[in-house]
Design an enzyme around this catalytic site. Structure first.
Site, PDB file in Angstrom:
ATOM      1  N   THR A 120       2.130   1.758   5.948  1.00 22.21           N
ATOM      2  CA  THR A 120       1.369   2.854   5.357  1.00 22.21           C
ATOM      3  C   THR A 120       0.891   3.749   6.479  1.00 22.21           C
ATOM      4  OG1 THR A 120      -0.831   3.362   4.428  1.00 22.21           O
ATOM      5  CG2 THR A 120      -0.504   1.154   5.261  1.00 22.21           C
ATOM      6  N   ASN A 121       0.908   5.056   6.251  1.00 23.48           N
ATOM      7  CA  ASN A 121       0.346   5.979   7.237  1.00 23.48           C
ATOM      8  C   ASN A 121      -1.173   5.991   7.182  1.00 23.48           C
ATOM      9  OD1 ASN A 121       2.445   8.001   8.697  1.00 23.48           O
ATOM     10  ND2 ASN A 121       3.265   7.423   6.696  1.00 23.48           N
ATOM     11  N   THR A 122      -1.718   6.123   5.964  1.00 20.49           N
ATOM     12  CA  THR A 122      -3.163   6.296   5.811  1.00 20.49           C
ATOM     13  C   THR A 122      -3.955   5.181   6.476  1.00 20.49           C
ATOM     14  OG1 THR A 122      -2.926   7.530   3.747  1.00 20.49           O
ATOM     15  CG2 THR A 122      -5.045   6.452   4.130  1.00 20.49           C
ATOM     16  N   GLN A 126     -10.906   2.829   0.354  1.00 24.84           N
ATOM     17  CA  GLN A 126     -10.655   4.202   0.785  1.00 24.84           C
ATOM     18  C   GLN A 126     -11.629   5.158   0.096  1.00 24.84           C
ATOM     19  OE1 GLN A 126      -6.560   4.817  -0.290  1.00 24.84           O
ATOM     20  NE2 GLN A 126      -5.755   3.943   1.611  1.00 24.84           N
ATOM     21  N   MET A 140       0.828  -1.206   0.000  1.00 28.90           N
ATOM     22  CA  MET A 140       0.000   0.000   0.000  1.00 28.90           C
ATOM     23  C   MET A 140       0.869   1.266   0.000  1.00 28.90           C
ATOM     24  SD  MET A 140      -2.648  -1.486   2.831  1.00 28.90           S
ATOM     25  CE  MET A 140      -1.289  -2.264   3.735  1.00 28.90           C
ATOM     26  N   CYS A 196       3.397  10.141   4.607  1.00 26.07           N
ATOM     27  CA  CYS A 196       2.959   9.120   3.662  1.00 26.07           C
ATOM     28  C   CYS A 196       4.206   8.349   3.291  1.00 26.07           C
ATOM     29  CB  CYS A 196       2.305   9.737   2.433  1.00 26.07           C
ATOM     30  SG  CYS A 196       1.890   8.535   1.157  1.00 26.07           S
ATOM     31  N   THR A 197       4.134   7.041   3.289  1.00 27.12           N
ATOM     32  CA  THR A 197       5.351   6.244   3.118  1.00 27.12           C
ATOM     33  C   THR A 197       5.959   6.371   1.731  1.00 27.12           C
ATOM     34  OG1 THR A 197       3.941   4.305   2.716  1.00 27.12           O
ATOM     35  CG2 THR A 197       4.818   4.590   4.939  1.00 27.12           C
ATOM     36  N   GLU A 198       5.210   6.926   0.754  1.00 29.78           N
ATOM     37  CA  GLU A 198       5.787   7.148  -0.575  1.00 29.78           C
ATOM     38  C   GLU A 198       6.543   8.465  -0.693  1.00 29.78           C
ATOM     39  OE1 GLU A 198       2.855   4.036  -1.083  1.00 29.78           O
ATOM     40  OE2 GLU A 198       2.540   6.075  -0.363  1.00 29.78           O
TER      41      GLU A 198
END
Length: 230
Positions: free
Chosen positions: A84-86, A53, A11, A197-199
């Site tokens: 993932t943060n979200t 989501q 994710m 956000c991990t990206e």
């Protein structure tokens, strides 16, 4: 390192690959030689999670991620990270499903910020992370005030994540836009900025900000390695 780290990934897979790389680099940095991290990675299909989501079906997403956590525990994971943060929006459901420690990304990041002596930080992430209460309220519980970009800025940050970074695209124009947003947050009083956000770590880093940058991905990994070594 003695404990096996379970990773709920996918994710997106781009950030999951970054987790795996950082986890093993940090382990080798600490132990040297041919050491790598004892870990299990379970990759979910992000298309399914992203659809939940958009539909606001967080209950179904929580069930899916809770099952993933159970699978990792049954496979031998001695702690679980949600990469993932979200999706920490459903962290309570995940944590309740397992008997091993759940390593919360917000707690790890807040601890690092507090240690740095900061009290007010900017937050970059998906629209869900920036606008929903789950992230801000947990940070507030650590005594931290969170600032987010204005509406055009939030839209830009979110769109870059979903249209570019989770698709493997890293654009110079987006990096410049993020830099401008960070500058605005600093001018509004942010003493640092969270890459929430991990990206985002694929796009910007400390060199892109005049205030300290807190990369939640790297912090999460380093905290997990600390726990696995105890």
């Amino acid at each position: 390192m003695t404990r096996t780290i379970g990773l709920i990934g996918g994710m997106s897979w781009e950030s999951s690959a970054e987790y795996y790389r950082l986890l093993n680099e940090e382990t080798r940095r600490r132990l040297g030689g041919h050491h790598c991290a004892r870990s299990l990675l379970l990759t979910l299909d992000f298309a399914e999670i992203e659809a939940m989501q958009r539909a606001g079906d967080w209950e179904a997403a929580g069930r899916r991620l809770a099952q993933a956590a159970k699978t990792l525990e049954q496979a031998g994971a001695e702690m679980v990270l949600l990469c993932t943060n979200t999706m920490h929006r459903v962290a309570e459901a995940v944590e309740a499903a397992i008997g091993v420690p759940f390593v919360h990304i917000v707690d790890a990041t807040a601890e690092r910020i507090t240690r740095a002596g900061l009290t007010t930080v900017g937050l970059l992430g998906t629209r869900f992370t920036m606008e929903m209460d789950f992230y801000r309220s947990r940070m507030l519980g650590h005594g931290l005030e969170i600032l987010v970009p204005d509406e055009p800025g939030r839209t830009l940050v979110h769109d870059v994540i979903y249209r570019e970074l989770t698709q493997g695209r890293v654009e110079d124009s987006s990096r410049e836009a993020y830099r401008r947003i960070i500058t605005d947050l600093a001018e509004r009083g942010a003493q640092g900025v969270i890459l929430g956000c991990t990206e985002i770590t694929l796009l910007i880093g400390p060199q892109d900000s005049a205030v300290p940058v807190f990369d939640s991905t790297r912090i999460h990994v380093e905290h997990a390695v600390d726990l696995a070594s105890r």
